[in-house]
Design an enzyme around this catalytic site. Structure first.
Site, short mmCIF file in Angstrom:
data_model
loop_
_atom_site.label_atom_id
_atom_site.label_comp_id
_atom_site.label_asym_id
_atom_site.label_seq_id
_atom_site.Cartn_x
_atom_site.Cartn_y
_atom_site.Cartn_z
N LYS A 557 203.33 -53.65 29.98
CA LYS A 557 203.89 -52.52 30.73
C LYS A 557 202.74 -51.87 31.48
O LYS A 557 201.58 -52.22 31.26
CB LYS A 557 204.55 -51.51 29.79
CG LYS A 557 203.66 -51.12 28.59
CD LYS A 557 204.34 -50.16 27.63
CE LYS A 557 205.30 -50.80 26.68
NZ LYS A 557 206.66 -50.36 26.78
N ARG A 558 203.06 -50.91 32.38
CA ARG A 558 201.98 -50.18 33.05
C ARG A 558 201.04 -49.59 31.99
O ARG A 558 201.48 -49.19 30.91
CB ARG A 558 202.55 -49.07 33.93
CG ARG A 558 203.12 -49.57 35.23
CD ARG A 558 202.08 -50.29 36.06
NE ARG A 558 201.16 -49.35 36.64
CZ ARG A 558 201.20 -48.93 37.90
NH1 ARG A 558 202.11 -49.41 38.72
NH2 ARG A 558 200.33 -48.06 38.35
N LYS A 563 201.84 -44.34 26.97
CA LYS A 563 202.41 -45.57 26.41
C LYS A 563 201.57 -46.11 25.25
O LYS A 563 201.98 -46.98 24.51
CB LYS A 563 202.54 -46.63 27.51
CG LYS A 563 203.54 -46.23 28.60
CD LYS A 563 203.62 -47.28 29.70
CE LYS A 563 204.49 -46.87 30.87
NZ LYS A 563 205.94 -47.04 30.61
N THR A 665 212.67 -50.21 29.47
CA THR A 665 213.66 -51.28 29.65
C THR A 665 213.07 -52.59 29.14
O THR A 665 213.81 -53.50 28.77
CB THR A 665 214.06 -51.43 31.14
OG1 THR A 665 212.87 -51.37 31.94
CG2 THR A 665 215.01 -50.35 31.56
N LYS A 669 214.65 -55.94 26.94
CA LYS A 669 214.47 -57.36 27.29
C LYS A 669 213.92 -58.14 26.11
O LYS A 669 214.35 -59.26 25.82
CB LYS A 669 213.52 -57.49 28.49
CG LYS A 669 214.08 -56.89 29.78
CD LYS A 669 213.00 -56.69 30.85
CE LYS A 669 213.49 -55.72 31.93
NZ LYS A 669 212.41 -55.20 32.78
C1 26V Z 1 205.39 -41.36 40.18
C2 26V Z 1 204.62 -41.56 41.29
C3 26V Z 1 203.54 -40.62 41.58
C4 26V Z 1 202.60 -41.04 42.68
C5 26V Z 1 203.28 -41.72 43.81
C6 26V Z 1 204.08 -42.92 43.36
C7 26V Z 1 204.88 -42.65 42.14
C8 26V Z 1 205.91 -43.49 41.80
C9 26V Z 1 206.68 -43.27 40.67
C10 26V Z 1 206.41 -42.20 39.85
C11 26V Z 1 207.22 -41.91 38.63
C12 26V Z 1 207.87 -43.04 38.07
C13 26V Z 1 208.79 -42.69 36.95
C14 26V Z 1 209.19 -43.92 36.21
O1 26V Z 1 208.84 -45.03 36.58
N1 26V Z 1 209.95 -43.77 35.16
C15 26V Z 1 210.37 -44.87 34.34
O2 26V Z 1 211.72 -45.15 34.65
C16 26V Z 1 212.25 -46.23 33.89
C17 26V Z 1 213.63 -46.51 34.40
O3 26V Z 1 214.47 -45.44 34.14
C18 26V Z 1 212.23 -45.86 32.42
O4 26V Z 1 212.70 -46.97 31.67
C19 26V Z 1 210.81 -45.51 31.96
O5 26V Z 1 210.83 -45.06 30.64
C20 26V Z 1 210.25 -44.45 32.87
O6 26V Z 1 208.88 -44.22 32.58
#
Ligand code: 26V
Length: 821
Positions: A557-558, A563, A665, A669
């Site tokens: 994961k990231r 995490k 998610t 999987k």
């Molecule tokens: C933040 C930023 C900040 C800088 C610019 C680009 C950027 C792009 C995305 C985000 C926030 C992303 C939030 C995110 O990825 N949440 C994840 O969403 C998944 C699907 O609902 C979920 O399974 C994960 O737990 C959640 O971390």
């Protein structure tokens, strides 16, 4: 981007091997200009994709006719990210054309798998949020529902990751450099996006506002990727926009004689869709990112309205026919844009425009982390989107009147709820804009949705309780079982038939085989096949050797502190020290697999990657360990790699601090593919526990409430754990005693300091002992093969709930009001 040739092709839709062969020849010979005998795998991959694309286009027309005939309500999914990965394999499978393709490719001396592997991943997303969007598109099409994706056609997707002496290095992913056979340019639907300029306060329009004047125009050119559902009946589209400079604008400057300035403007315009922003540990407030978000919103809203007007006389019934889902706050300017277009361009009164906007829009929250919540400086909005800022002020004025009516005289509430934050720099809170402008606000797992209501925006919940709801995430079984795990798929098909592919709850039927020795053997064999396949891929791609006989303990994961990859590697260090210092002989051979990217500016996450690689270096070469413990960091994690790693896992690590992971998610999987989970009570883990039962999952650590209590009372003191636990002390000391930082003394001191003096914000040390203890139990149970396999089978059998088909059916019923057609 290859443009399809307008010259006639032998047949449009390949249905026999002969047709497909002729088409392949045609695309190689006359489109790519290559002698078929000399074509590379990449050339063949492109030609085959173009041949298949014809099929998709035919079906797309039929699908559109069906929707029009049914006068269907449509849903538009607006997202800054779509992490779709590779498409050839999934499209072939959905159309049932795999056998045909295999047969035809024999002539070229290559296998279908070789060709599928030659396709680059479309990495137009960072992680979970973008991959969810891609799974949703698959489910919408597979359920024959009119749901479409709108996003940005980034020229550079998420960076590629290399590991250099243990450090992450980034390089650009120029995926559009290579031909992109799935993209179909739709220049007829190009739209203009206004930016900058100012409001002329000396004039008044009918709506009482001064006109927005002197704006500049950027052009949005759409490219469609067909999205085919399982079985091929429905083909929807994902529409991605590229930015171009506006011709009028250029010509004006050209006529003025300033050639260089005109070219500069062109370069500036095209910069807008150049690159995907990597999600960082915090928001940058970057002008280009704001423009990207508005660019998507403006193009999408324009397209949605045009489509509506093609079938309807006016926009009066827009909300009856249209649902707009905002994937996080990134497209939340949609609220202001829809208001602007309805009022300024179509002459609607505020009340009607507002009713329509709220009825169309719905917002999904994907994170509780404060640093990930979007806020844009008012000064920046004033500069880039003056008209939108004015509308946001007016939306806020009217909203605060509602707040005043609900809580008379409560200025504190007004401040908390306002769309504006009066900090050192005045900012717009984008989540507040999204909530106020939508009829639905949802979280992505039961726990997360509850936390949105109780912690994130409790006052909004008090004001609009009926607006809030939960939609637990899901993943598509087509990609995440059928395509990525053929061995298990064959076993399921032989045992319970094939209906489970479109109705994952059918996997329940496997429960009766959980104790069946023959089924257990076959299930375990499928897992072993997948482990061997992964070992081969990893050996070929990065030279790392994995032992398929060992337990594959996986965290992919990231990389982020919440995490807690750090918790995992601290535990690995403990197991290592038990061997080399305490003389313990491990009973289970174990391979701890990590993969994931750190945002380029996230220093701590990058240091955690270095630590994992440094521990690997020491552990893997220590003769005392004798190969019983191995650590592997697999570089450049992406969708196509996930498809190989996940089916090969025995153990899935889902160990975020309780209350921080919205859903996850990956956890779904893994479990579907027969891995057991070790996890905290966080995100969707809570619901996975409910489904699989407590005997089939390993739960440890603090609960959300405990973490919250400790935070409120300031009672977590990480140093106390260090001082009172010899095991923890030994692990942490190894970070600074140069055991793992050979040649670079002191490099891990920042991790040591963060854990002990920096407050350990994510409570690593609070959970470390229970994490070590549960791993002990896991090792013991893994040795009992039948017991483990039984649990693995029950995991798979009980994961029906986590199909994205179920999630989409809930969105369609509760939020969108769309139906299959
Ligand atoms: C933040 C930023 C900040 C800088 C610019 C680009 C950027 C792009 C995305 C985000 C926030 C992303 C939030 C995110 O990825 N949440 C994840 O969403 C998944 C699907 O609902 C979920 O399974 C994960 O737990 C959640 O971390």
């Amino acid at each position: 981007m290859s443009k399809p040739l307008s010259a006639p092709v032998p047949v449009s839709t390949p249905v026999t091997a002969k047709d497909l062969d002729a088409l392949l020849h045609f695309y190689l010979n006359y489109v790519a200009g290559i002698r078929p005998a000399q074509a590379s795998k990449h050339d063949i991959c492109n030609a085959l994709s173009l041949a298949i694309r014809n099929h998709l286009i035919d079906n797309q027309f039929v699908t559109e006719d069906r929707y029009q005939k049914a006068d269907s309500k449509r849903m538009y999914y607006l997202s800054m990210e779509f992490l779709i990965g590779r498409l050839l394999a999934s499209n072939l499978h959905s159309l049932g054309l795999e056998k045909l393709a295999q047969e035809v490719l024999q002539k070229y001396g290559v296998t279908l798998q070789d060709i599928e592997e030659a396709e680059p991943d479309a990495a137009l997303g960072n992680g979970g949020l973008g991959r969810l969007a891609a799974c949703f598109l698959d489910s919408l099409a597979s359920l024959d529902m009119p749901g479409f994706g709108y996003g940005i056609n980034y020229e550079y997707g998420l960076f590629k990751q290399h590991i250099d002496h243990g450090y992450q290095r980034e390089s650009p992913d120029h995926w559009l450099h290579e031909d992109a056979p799935w993209l179909i340019e739709r220049s007829e639907a190009t739209c203009n996006v206004p930016l900058y300029g100012h409001i002329d306060h000396n004039r008044k329009c009918n709506n009482g506002f001064g006109p927005w004047v002197d704006w500049q125009t950027i052009v949005g050119v759409p490219f469609d990727i067909p999205v085919v559902g399982y079985g091929g009946r429905t083909v929807n589209y994902l529409r991605l926009y590229s930015a171009r400079s506006s011709n009028e604008f250029d010509i004006q400057i050209f006529n003025g004689g300033d050639y260089i300035k005109a070219v500069e403007e062109k370069i500036y315009s095209e910069k807008i869709t150049k690159v995907l922003y990597p999600s960082d540990s915090c928001w940058g407030g970057k002008e280009l990112r704001l423009i990207q978000e508005y660019f998507l919103v403006s193009c999408a809203i324009r397209d949605i309205l045009n489509r509506h007007l093609e079938q309807n006389n006016s926009l009066d019934n827009l909300a009856d026919k249209t649902a707009i889902q905002l994937n996080d706050t990134h497209p939340s300017l949609s609220v202001a844009e829809l208001m602007r277009v309805l009022m300024d361009e179509y002459g609607y009164e505020w009340k009607d425009a507002w009713e329509t906007t709220q009825a169309c829009c719905a917002y999904t929250n994907h994170t509780l982390l404060p640093e990930a919540l979007e806020k844009w400086p008012v000064a920046l909005l004033q500069h880039v989107l003056p008209r939108h800022l004015e509308l946001i002020y007016e939306i806020n004025r009217r909203f605060l009147m509602e707040v005043e009516a609900f809580w008379p005289g409560d200025e504190n509430r007004q401040q908390i709820l306002s769309l504006f934050e009066e900090s050192h720099e005045k900012q717009v809170r984008m989540a507040h804009l999204a909530i106020v402008g939508s009829h639905s606000v949802n979280g992505v797992a039961a726990l997360h949705s509850k936390l949105v209501q109780t912690r994130l925006v409790p006052d909004f919940f008090a004001l609009y309780p009926e607006r809030f709801n939960n939609k637990t995430n899901g993943v598509t079984p087509r990609r995440w079982i059928v395509q990525s795990n053929p061995s298990l798929t064959h076993l399921f098909n032989d045992t319970i038939g094939t209906d489970w592919v479109l109705d994952l709850s059918q996997l329940k039927k496997l429960e009766q085989y959980a104790d069946d020795a023959a089924f257990q053997r076959a299930f375990a064999q499928a897992k072993l096949d997948n482990k061997e396949r992964l070992a081969q891929v990893v050996r070929e791609q990065s030279g790392i050797m994995l032992n398929p006989a060992s337990m594959f303990d996986v965290q992919v994961k990231r990389i982020h502190e919440y995490k807690r990859q750090l918790l995992n590697i601290l535990r690995v260090i403990h197991e290592y020290l038990r061997i080399v210092e305490d003389g313990k002989t491990p009973e289970v051979a174990k391979t701890c697999i990590f993969a994931g990217k750190a945002a380029p500016g996230y220093v701590m996450a990058k240091l955690i990657i270095k630590l994992i690689n440094s521990v690997a270096e020491v552990v893997n070469h220590d003769p005392v360990v004798g190969g019983m413990l191995k650590v592997a960091f697999i570089p450049d994690y992406k969708v196509s790699l996930a498809e190989k790693i996940i089916p090969a896992a025995n153990l899935s690590e889902q160990i975020s601090t309780a209350g921080t992971e919205a859903s996850g998610t990956g956890n779904m999987k893994f479990s579907m593919n027969g891995a057991l989970t070790v996890g905290t009570l966080d995100g969707a883990n809570v619901e996975i526990l409910e489904e699989v039962g407590k005997d089939n999952i390993y739960i440890f650590g603090l609960s959300t409430e405990e973490v919250e209590q400790m935070r409120l009372q300031n009672s977590y003191i990480s140093k106390e754990y260090y001082q009172s636990s010899p095991a923890i002390k030994r692990i942490l000391d190894s970070l600074v005693d140069n055991r793992f930082c050979r040649g670079e003394p002191g490099i891990f001191n920042p991790i040591f300091d963060m854990l002990l003096d920096g407050g350990d914000y994510f409570y690593h040390l609070a959970d470390l002992e229970s994490y070590i203890a549960i791993h002990q139990q896991i090792d013991e149970e893994f040795m009992q093969e039948d017991l483990w396999t039984r649990k693995a089978i029950l995991n798979t059998a009980r994961m029906g709930k986590f199909s994205s088909d179920r999630t989409i059916l809930e969105y369609a019923r509760d939020i969108w009001g769309i139906q299959s057609a």
